[in-house]
Design a protein around this motif. Structure first.
Motif, PDB file in Angstrom:
ATOM      1  N   UNK A  21      51.363  -5.211  46.216  1.00  0.00           N
ATOM      2  CA  UNK A  21      49.982  -5.173  46.694  1.00  0.00           C
ATOM      3  C   UNK A  21      49.997  -4.905  48.195  1.00  0.00           C
ATOM      4  N   UNK A  22      49.472  -3.764  48.617  1.00  0.00           N
ATOM      5  CA  UNK A  22      49.447  -3.375  50.031  1.00  0.00           C
ATOM      6  C   UNK A  22      50.842  -3.459  50.661  1.00  0.00           C
ATOM      7  N   UNK A  23      51.824  -2.932  49.964  1.00  0.00           N
ATOM      8  CA  UNK A  23      53.233  -2.912  50.408  1.00  0.00           C
ATOM      9  C   UNK A  23      53.843  -4.301  50.540  1.00  0.00           C
ATOM     10  N   UNK A  24      53.261  -5.276  49.880  1.00  0.00           N
ATOM     11  CA  UNK A  24      53.802  -6.633  49.865  1.00  0.00           C
ATOM     12  C   UNK A  24      54.108  -7.019  48.421  1.00  0.00           C
ATOM     13  N   UNK A  25      55.111  -7.880  48.242  1.00  0.00           N
ATOM     14  CA  UNK A  25      55.413  -8.391  46.912  1.00  0.00           C
ATOM     15  C   UNK A  25      54.486  -9.566  46.628  1.00  0.00           C
ATOM     16  N   UNK A  26      53.757  -9.463  45.536  1.00  0.00           N
ATOM     17  CA  UNK A  26      52.852 -10.543  45.134  1.00  0.00           C
ATOM     18  C   UNK A  26      53.448 -11.211  43.906  1.00  0.00           C
ATOM     19  N   UNK A  27      53.614 -12.534  43.980  1.00  0.00           N
ATOM     20  CA  UNK A  27      54.081 -13.329  42.853  1.00  0.00           C
ATOM     21  C   UNK A  27      52.899 -14.088  42.275  1.00  0.00           C
ATOM     22  N   UNK A  28      52.744 -14.036  40.960  1.00  0.00           N
ATOM     23  CA  UNK A  28      51.688 -14.770  40.257  1.00  0.00           C
ATOM     24  C   UNK A  28      52.334 -15.608  39.164  1.00  0.00           C
ATOM     25  N   UNK A  29      51.708 -16.725  38.833  1.00  0.00           N
ATOM     26  CA  UNK A  29      52.207 -17.612  37.783  1.00  0.00           C
ATOM     27  C   UNK A  29      51.061 -18.455  37.257  1.00  0.00           C
ATOM     28  N   UNK A  30      51.306 -19.141  36.158  1.00  0.00           N
ATOM     29  CA  UNK A  30      50.322 -20.057  35.567  1.00  0.00           C
ATOM     30  C   UNK A  30      50.787 -21.483  35.837  1.00  0.00           C
ATOM     31  N   UNK A  31      49.961 -22.259  36.520  1.00  0.00           N
ATOM     32  CA  UNK A  31      50.284 -23.658  36.816  1.00  0.00           C
ATOM     33  C   UNK A  31      50.164 -24.515  35.557  1.00  0.00           C
ATOM     34  N   UNK A  32      50.947 -25.602  35.475  1.00  0.00           N
ATOM     35  CA  UNK A  32      50.828 -26.502  34.320  1.00  0.00           C
ATOM     36  C   UNK A  32      49.499 -27.251  34.356  1.00  0.00           C
ATOM     37  N   UNK A  43      55.597 -10.854  52.555  1.00  0.00           N
ATOM     38  CA  UNK A  43      55.557  -9.663  53.390  1.00  0.00           C
ATOM     39  C   UNK A  43      56.697  -9.662  54.406  1.00  0.00           C
ATOM     40  N   UNK A  44      57.739 -10.437  54.133  1.00  0.00           N
ATOM     41  CA  UNK A  44      58.903 -10.511  55.014  1.00  0.00           C
ATOM     42  C   UNK A  44      60.065  -9.762  54.389  1.00  0.00           C
ATOM     43  N   UNK A  45      60.753  -8.973  55.169  1.00  0.00           N
ATOM     44  CA  UNK A  45      61.970  -8.318  54.694  1.00  0.00           C
ATOM     45  C   UNK A  45      61.714  -7.003  53.993  1.00  0.00           C
ATOM     46  N   UNK A  46      62.800  -6.294  53.709  1.00  0.00           N
ATOM     47  CA  UNK A  46      62.746  -4.986  53.071  1.00  0.00           C
ATOM     48  C   UNK A  46      62.470  -5.107  51.574  1.00  0.00           C
ATOM     49  N   UNK A  47      61.676  -4.191  51.070  1.00  0.00           N
ATOM     50  CA  UNK A  47      61.330  -4.214  49.644  1.00  0.00           C
ATOM     51  C   UNK A  47      62.462  -3.679  48.778  1.00  0.00           C
ATOM     52  N   UNK A  48      63.405  -2.923  49.388  1.00  0.00           N
ATOM     53  CA  UNK A  48      64.457  -2.286  48.601  1.00  0.00           C
ATOM     54  C   UNK A  48      65.722  -3.131  48.479  1.00  0.00           C
ATOM     55  N   UNK A  49      65.692  -4.367  48.944  1.00  0.00           N
ATOM     56  CA  UNK A  49      66.840  -5.264  48.847  1.00  0.00           C
ATOM     57  C   UNK A  49      66.572  -6.283  47.742  1.00  0.00           C
ATOM     58  N   UNK A  50      67.563  -6.505  46.911  1.00  0.00           N
ATOM     59  CA  UNK A  50      67.449  -7.467  45.815  1.00  0.00           C
ATOM     60  C   UNK A  50      67.168  -8.862  46.357  1.00  0.00           C
ATOM     61  N   UNK A  51      66.184  -9.548  45.754  1.00  0.00           N
ATOM     62  CA  UNK A  51      65.791 -10.888  46.182  1.00  0.00           C
ATOM     63  C   UNK A  51      65.624 -11.783  44.963  1.00  0.00           C
ATOM     64  N   UNK A  52      65.898 -13.058  45.162  1.00  0.00           N
ATOM     65  CA  UNK A  52      65.746 -14.060  44.118  1.00  0.00           C
ATOM     66  C   UNK A  52      64.623 -15.008  44.534  1.00  0.00           C
ATOM     67  N   UNK A  53      63.683 -15.218  43.652  1.00  0.00           N
ATOM     68  CA  UNK A  53      62.566 -16.125  43.919  1.00  0.00           C
ATOM     69  C   UNK A  53      62.598 -17.256  42.896  1.00  0.00           C
TER      70      UNK A  53
END
Length: 127
Positions: free
Chosen positions: A31-42, A80-90
């Motif tokens: 979203x707008x060159x940022x990685x957006x994480x979404x989830x469902x809360x318990x 919105x931190x860091x390069x989008x082309x580098x593997x990341x673990x969330x």
């Protein structure tokens, strides 16, 4: 005579011993060159919030194992931190008011390659 003598009163507070459930349906989008994480809360009434952690080298094993991106009760965050082309673990950890932390719900993201998402015991593996 002493009528108002000080006295020690000890009250025990019963606290939870088990964490609330993990988040479900962890997913990402751009979203707008940022990685957006979404989830469902318990839906547990003891649920107080989540902590989202990013680690460049491995799946975060605790809420303190990497860069904290978000802490609160929402069901999304932006990275919105860091390069989008580098593997990341969330990893997303839920907590209650003690706080007891849940097991991680994790996702691995690398935007330069095509990844297939597969869920394995609360760990989403992309390969």
């Amino acid at each position: 005579k002493r009528f108002n003598r000080p006295r020690l009163v000890v009250e025990y507070i019963k606290k939870r011993r088990n964490p609330v459930d993990e988040v479900e349906n962890l997913r990402y989008s751009i979203e707008n060159s940022k990685i957006r994480l979404d989830w469902d809360n318990p839906s547990d009434e003891a649920f107080k919030g989540v902590i989202v952690v990013k680690n460049r080298f491995r799946v975060p094993s605790s809420p303190y194992d990497g860069q904290k991106l978000y802490g609160g009760s929402d069901n999304y965050t932006l990275d919105n931190f860091g390069a989008k082309d580098i593997k990341k673990y969330y990893a997303v950890f839920t907590y209650d008011d003690v706080p007891n932390f849940s097991k991680a719900t994790s996702i691995i993201i690398n935007e330069n390659e095509e990844w297939k998402v597969e869920e394995q015991n609360s760990l989403r593996v992309l390969f």
